[in-house]
Design a protein around this motif. Structure first.
Motif, short mmCIF file in Angstrom:
data_model
loop_
_atom_site.label_atom_id
_atom_site.label_comp_id
_atom_site.label_asym_id
_atom_site.label_seq_id
_atom_site.Cartn_x
_atom_site.Cartn_y
_atom_site.Cartn_z
N ILE A 90 0.81 -1.30 -0.09
CA ILE A 90 0.08 -0.07 -0.02
C ILE A 90 0.97 1.23 0.21
N ASP A 91 2.02 1.30 0.97
CA ASP A 91 2.97 2.58 0.89
C ASP A 91 3.80 2.65 -0.43
N LYS A 92 4.09 1.39 -1.10
CA LYS A 92 4.56 1.45 -2.22
C LYS A 92 4.07 1.94 -3.22
N GLU A 93 2.70 1.81 -3.41
CA GLU A 93 1.95 2.10 -4.50
C GLU A 93 1.12 3.45 -4.35
N GLN A 94 1.40 4.13 -3.42
CA GLN A 94 0.54 5.43 -2.72
C GLN A 94 0.85 6.47 -3.98
N ASN A 95 1.97 6.40 -4.72
CA ASN A 95 1.96 7.30 -5.84
C ASN A 95 1.78 6.84 -7.04
N TRP A 96 0.65 5.79 -7.31
CA TRP A 96 0.48 5.45 -8.43
C TRP A 96 0.01 6.37 -9.50
N ASP A 97 -0.54 7.42 -9.09
CA ASP A 97 -1.17 8.32 -10.03
C ASP A 97 0.00 9.27 -10.73
N ASN A 98 1.20 9.16 -10.25
CA ASN A 98 2.27 9.82 -11.24
C ASN A 98 2.19 9.97 -12.39
N PHE A 99 1.84 8.86 -13.13
CA PHE A 99 1.73 8.75 -14.60
C PHE A 99 0.83 9.67 -15.23
N LEU A 100 -0.37 9.95 -14.58
CA LEU A 100 -1.59 10.71 -14.83
C LEU A 100 -0.78 12.31 -14.87
N ILE A 101 -0.36 12.56 -14.06
CA ILE A 101 0.47 13.97 -13.96
C ILE A 101 1.33 14.00 -15.35
N LEU A 102 2.38 12.99 -15.29
CA LEU A 102 3.19 13.09 -16.39
C LEU A 102 2.42 13.04 -17.72
N GLN A 103 1.60 12.38 -17.78
CA GLN A 103 0.94 12.36 -19.29
C GLN A 103 0.21 13.56 -19.54
N ALA A 104 -0.50 14.24 -18.47
CA ALA A 104 -1.08 15.61 -18.61
C ALA A 104 -0.11 16.55 -19.09
N LEU A 105 1.08 16.77 -18.44
CA LEU A 105 1.79 17.47 -18.83
C LEU A 105 2.40 17.35 -20.35
N VAL A 106 2.63 16.33 -20.45
CA VAL A 106 3.20 15.86 -22.02
C VAL A 106 2.32 16.08 -22.88
N ALA A 107 0.94 15.96 -22.60
CA ALA A 107 -0.34 16.29 -23.58
C ALA A 107 -0.44 17.80 -23.75
N SER A 108 -0.16 18.39 -22.55
CA SER A 108 -0.16 19.77 -22.88
C SER A 108 0.78 20.52 -23.62
N LEU A 109 2.32 19.88 -23.47
CA LEU A 109 3.17 20.48 -24.31
C LEU A 109 3.10 20.11 -25.88
N ALA A 110 2.52 18.77 -25.96
CA ALA A 110 2.10 18.37 -27.46
C ALA A 110 1.35 19.53 -27.96
N ILE A 111 0.32 19.83 -27.26
CA ILE A 111 -0.63 20.54 -28.02
C ILE A 111 -0.23 22.31 -27.97
N TYR A 112 0.67 22.45 -26.99
CA TYR A 112 1.33 23.72 -27.38
C TYR A 112 2.24 23.91 -28.71
N LEU A 113 2.87 22.86 -28.91
CA LEU A 113 3.77 22.52 -29.92
C LEU A 113 3.20 22.20 -31.23
N LEU A 114 2.01 21.62 -31.28
CA LEU A 114 1.19 21.08 -32.55
C LEU A 114 -0.13 21.86 -32.24
N PRO A 115 -0.46 22.81 -32.32
CA PRO A 115 -1.78 23.61 -32.09
C PRO A 115 -2.58 23.14 -33.43
N ASP A 116 -2.16 23.34 -34.47
CA ASP A 116 -2.91 22.95 -35.73
C ASP A 116 -3.61 21.56 -35.47
N GLY A 117 -2.81 20.65 -35.07
CA GLY A 117 -3.45 19.24 -35.04
C GLY A 117 -4.49 19.04 -34.16
#
Length: 248
Positions: A90-117
């Motif tokens: 339980i303690d080891k998996e308490q930060n399971w949602d880190n990947f959601l933050i990462l993918q949200a940040l990457v998605a925002s970067l992709a939309i900023y760099l490729l707005p036309d798409g």
């Protein structure tokens, strides 16, 4: 749990922030609030809002699956590992949602760099669904397969993938109990089909929402520790095992 492994890209950049890590999504929230204050008439096209909504839906979907899989009155007779989940896991998996933050940040970067798409995407585009599935099957699935094999090799397993497999009883949140490097690779796997359909001009909001949520749902099935599908289905339709990810 803070990772002590010193290999490159093992630790998450924000692991020392604790619950303050969610402030990394603050700029997206600020953008949405600013649009509302300014009376933006096209809020449905605000991708900061969509990224936040998708992240919210994903977290709730995974937590719902996790809760259902641990309801013994529903799953007791179909559980694969019968032992319970200990506090160390339980303690080891308490930060399971880190990947959601990462993918949200990457998605925002992709939309900023490729707005036309990503600008003015329709609600639905059938060609986009076909394009996305083709890219997923031809590109993402082989990448995921070979990357996973490499992670199980002698060189990468101990410093990276061992942390994921140290969870003795899998559950849906175990899918997110990984190192930073592994989730960067998952970003490529899940991102290529979305980029493919959007940059080809066939993207749509429904396809993006649906693909991401189905992707997470199938991962939840695979880590559920509950055999949801009876074996006779796979015996009768052998190819079905390539379409559905199950614990066994």
């Amino acid at each position: 749990m803070v990772m002590t492994n010193t290999a490159p890209l093992v630790a998450w950049p924000w692991e020392n922030l604790g619950t303050f890590k969610y402030m990394l999504l603050g700029p997206l929230v600020g953008k949405v609030v600013h649009s509302i204050i300014q009376g933006d008439d096209d809020l449905a096209s605000n991708w900061c809002l969509h990224i936040l909504l998708i992240s919210l839906f994903r977290s709730q979907l995974i937590m719902w699956c996790n809760n259902v899989c641990n309801m013994l009155f529903l799953t007791r007779n179909r559980r694969i590992f019968t032992q319970g989940i200990d506090f160390d896991q339980i303690d080891k998996e308490q930060n399971w949602d880190n990947f959601l933050i990462l993918q949200a940040l990457v998605a925002s970067l992709a939309i900023y760099l490729l707005p036309d798409g990503f600008s003015s995407l329709p609600l639905w585009e059938s060609k986009g669904l076909v394009t996305l599935l083709v890219v997923h099957v031809i590109v993402s699935e082989p990448i995921y397969y070979w990357v996973h094999r490499l992670l199980h090799g002698n060189y990468l397993f101990t410093p990276y993938h061992h942390f994921h497999h140290s969870s003795t009883v899998p559950q849906p949140v175990t899918a997110g109990s990984t190192t930073f490097l592994e989730e960067l690779l998952v970003v490529i796997v899940i991102g290529l089909p979305i980029l493919g359909c959007c940059l080809s001009g066939y993207g749509s909001k429904s396809v993006i929402y649906g693909y991401i949520l189905v992707f997470d749902l199938l991962r939840c099935f695979g880590y559920s520790n509950v055999e949801i599908m009876p074996h006779w289905i796979f015996d009768s339709f052998p190819l079905f095992k390539y379409l559905l990810y199950t614990p066994t």
